[in-house]
Design an enzyme around this catalytic site. Structure first.
Site, short mmCIF file in Angstrom:
data_model
loop_
_atom_site.label_atom_id
_atom_site.label_comp_id
_atom_site.label_asym_id
_atom_site.label_seq_id
_atom_site.Cartn_x
_atom_site.Cartn_y
_atom_site.Cartn_z
CG HIS A 86 -1.91 -1.05 1.30
ND1 HIS A 86 -1.62 -2.32 1.74
CD2 HIS A 86 -3.22 -1.06 0.95
CE1 HIS A 86 -2.72 -3.06 1.69
NE2 HIS A 86 -3.70 -2.34 1.23
CB SER A 141 -9.12 4.53 -2.63
OG SER A 141 -10.36 3.85 -2.86
CG ASP A 142 -7.14 -0.61 1.28
OD1 ASP A 142 -8.06 -1.39 0.98
OD2 ASP A 142 -6.17 -0.96 1.97
CD1 TRP A 143 -13.69 -2.91 -0.22
CD2 TRP A 143 -11.90 -2.39 -1.46
NE1 TRP A 143 -13.79 -3.57 -1.43
CE2 TRP A 143 -12.71 -3.27 -2.20
CE3 TRP A 143 -10.71 -1.92 -2.04
CZ2 TRP A 143 -12.38 -3.69 -3.50
CZ3 TRP A 143 -10.37 -2.35 -3.33
CH2 TRP A 143 -11.21 -3.21 -4.03
CB ALA A 198 -8.66 4.46 1.50
#
Length: 275
Positions: free
Chosen positions: A19, A97-99, A101
């Site tokens: 990430h 994006s991460d979930w 985010a």
């Protein structure tokens, strides 16, 4: 990450490097900021992402919404996303994006190309993109039409780059709704049992038996550890294969992950002994 990306994408699968960036701890990640000076950033933490770009990675995922890099949200960070990834490293894929985010509708200005899974919070039905993104472009003008085109180009380019427009297998397009008419039947198992057998054989460790086996009717055998027994509620004990284990977890994880799956069966150490 270099070799992993080459391997994944050789099979026609888009690899996400994650990430981005300085996401180096799990504990108390919602209560801290990773403050990193420029030299340390480039010589240590950014280097794997540079190598990912060199490998031709399709996408990069920025960190969860609570995660700060130099006191700025990771998915709203102009320095790390626009300046380092896109300008310095020449990354031509898309940043997702991460979930959950994505923090606000200005994130495309700071380098975010795709918000995942789309809604502001899980199941809210609202989004920082969608109509909000349209409004920020027209008539607001905060986000330029050129930037909107750039976002779309980066996403579609990854699709063409791996030839996913031709001869690509059926996919499930609404994974959050298993019964959606948009979903297609996908045989995810196919001949995977052959691969499982090959990997299992290759990973087998042979031990020299010096009279320990076979066991001649032992009065009791103790198997120690949370992975010893099957889970109380079956192989899919938790919806996301993460939780406080009551037995072996399908993916061996103690925390929720997005890369989880549903399994039909597996054997714990206890059930293996019985057989």
């Amino acid at each position: 990450m270099y070799e992993t990306i080459l391997g994944l994408q050789a099979g026609g699968v888009q690899a996400p490097a994650k990430h981005c960036i300085n996401n180096e701890q799990e504990g108390k990640r919602t209560q801290e900021s990773s403050n990193v000076d420029d030299r340390t950033q480039h010589e240590i933490y950014a280097h794997p992402f540079m190598r990912s770009v060199m490998a031709g990675v399709s996408s990069v995922m920025c960190s969860y919404s609570e995660y700060l890099v130099n006191d700025t949200y990771a998915c709203n960070n102009n320095k790390t996303l626009n300046d380092i990834m896109k300008r310095e490293f020449g990354f031509q894929g898309f940043i997702q994006s991460d979930w959950a985010a994505t923090m606000d509708r200005h994130s495309p200005v700071t380098g975010l190309d795709m918000t995942m899974p789309g809604d502001v919070t899980f199941g809210s039905g609202t989004s920082y993109f969608g109509q909000n993104l349209t409004d920020m472009v027209m008539p607001n003008g905060t986000i330029s039409m050129q930037r909107l085109d750039d976002m779309a180009t980066r996403i579609i380019s990854a699709w063409y780059f791996l030839h996913q427009d031709e001869g690509y297998p059926n996919v499930t397009v609404s994974s959050f709704n298993f019964y959606s008419p948009l979903n297609r039947e996908v045989n995810a198992q196919s001949d995977h049992y052959l691969i499982v057998r090959e990997i299992g054989a290759a990973g087998t460790v042979l031990l020299k038996n010096e009279g320990a086996l076979p066991l001649y009717k032992p009065k009791s055998i103790v198997l120690v550890g949370s992975d010893a027994a099957p889970p109380v509620s079956g192989p899919n004990d938790y919806s996301d294969q993460g939780g406080d284990p009551t037995g072996i977890l399908a993916m061996g994880l103690e925390f929720w992950v997005s890369d989880c799956l549903r399994v039909s069966q597996y054997h714990s150490s206890a059930s293996a002994f019985k057989h």
